[in-house]
Enzyme design. Sequence first.
Site, short mmCIF file in Angstrom:
data_model
loop_
_atom_site.label_atom_id
_atom_site.label_comp_id
_atom_site.label_asym_id
_atom_site.label_seq_id
_atom_site.Cartn_x
_atom_site.Cartn_y
_atom_site.Cartn_z
CE LYS A 1 -4.23 -1.23 2.40
NZ LYS A 1 -5.08 -0.79 3.51
CG ASP B 1 -10.49 -0.78 5.80
OD1 ASP B 1 -9.42 -1.34 6.14
OD2 ASP B 1 -11.59 -1.34 5.88
P1 IMP Z 1 -7.16 -3.38 4.03
O1 IMP Z 1 -8.07 -3.71 5.16
O2 IMP Z 1 -7.41 -2.04 3.43
O3 IMP Z 1 -5.72 -3.58 4.37
O4 IMP Z 1 -7.45 -4.40 2.84
C1 IMP Z 1 -8.05 -5.64 3.07
C2 IMP Z 1 -7.57 -6.67 2.10
O5 IMP Z 1 -8.06 -6.35 0.80
C3 IMP Z 1 -6.06 -6.81 1.94
O6 IMP Z 1 -5.54 -7.73 2.84
C4 IMP Z 1 -5.91 -7.32 0.54
O7 IMP Z 1 -6.04 -8.72 0.53
C5 IMP Z 1 -7.11 -6.73 -0.16
N1 IMP Z 1 -6.73 -5.55 -0.94
C6 IMP Z 1 -6.63 -4.28 -0.50
N2 IMP Z 1 -6.27 -3.48 -1.52
C7 IMP Z 1 -6.15 -4.27 -2.60
C8 IMP Z 1 -5.80 -4.02 -3.95
O8 IMP Z 1 -5.50 -2.89 -4.38
N3 IMP Z 1 -5.79 -5.09 -4.77
C9 IMP Z 1 -6.11 -6.34 -4.36
N4 IMP Z 1 -6.42 -6.63 -3.10
C10 IMP Z 1 -6.45 -5.59 -2.23
#
Ligand code: IMP
Length: 215
Positions: A25, A82
């Site tokens: 990220k 998120d």
């Molecule tokens: P977070 O809670 O924002 O960290 O994201 C939750 C989950 O969504 C992460 O663990 C990734 O598996 C997935 N994710 C977040 N952003 C992306 C992206 O840009 N592409 C693909 N999967 C993503």
Amino acid sequence: MSDHNGRTPAEGAFLVVLATRNPDKIREITAILRDARVEVADPADLPRWDEPLEDGETLEDNAYIKAKAVYDATGVPSVADDTGLEVDAIGGAPGVRSSRYSGEGATYESNCAKLLSDLGETSARSARFRTVVATAGLDDAGIAGGDFDVDGVLEGEISSERRGSGGFGYDPVFVPNGSDRTLAEMTSDEKNAISHRGRAFRKFAAEFSRRLDAS
Ligand code: IMP
């Protein structure tokens, strides 16, 4: 160097800390914000923070929880994102639970494998990524309007198999509408130009710039 109230007068930029330790990220967001009026602080220069429990019911809740925890720990205005993947055939899952879809100890691979297995051969594969970006500390820093959130959406379909080695998370199984490649088969610039995260952070940069001018 900043005076820790968020301003870096020498460059006219505003110091923020990204409320994440996820290197995937950080790489994407730093590239997307390249031309924005913010300078992304190096976490190595700041007090360490504990990862908060992301127990909100919505992406908005979790983005605010992360931004606030990092602002409280560092004293530097914070920006969090998120992201959730919503797949229509399984009622919008994994949604806010995208990171732990395949259970305790979930990995990017195990999450993609569970999603492909849950969908099986179905032809109803429509899905979308949604990213919410939220801020904390802008009220205290005197920015007009204070803290705010914005979102970005990317519509697409879940592929029938994993393809590509770029990106992260569910990228190898997500084909954006209008493309025949998964996000993992694109360059990072191609992904950022169309992605949920790119859209959300560009909205953030535009809104932040407007508020900075009004402050
Ligand atoms: P977070 O809670 O924002 O960290 O994201 C939750 C989950 O969504 C992460 O663990 C990734 O598996 C997935 N994710 C977040 N952003 C992306 C992206 O840009 N592409 C693909 N999967 C993503």
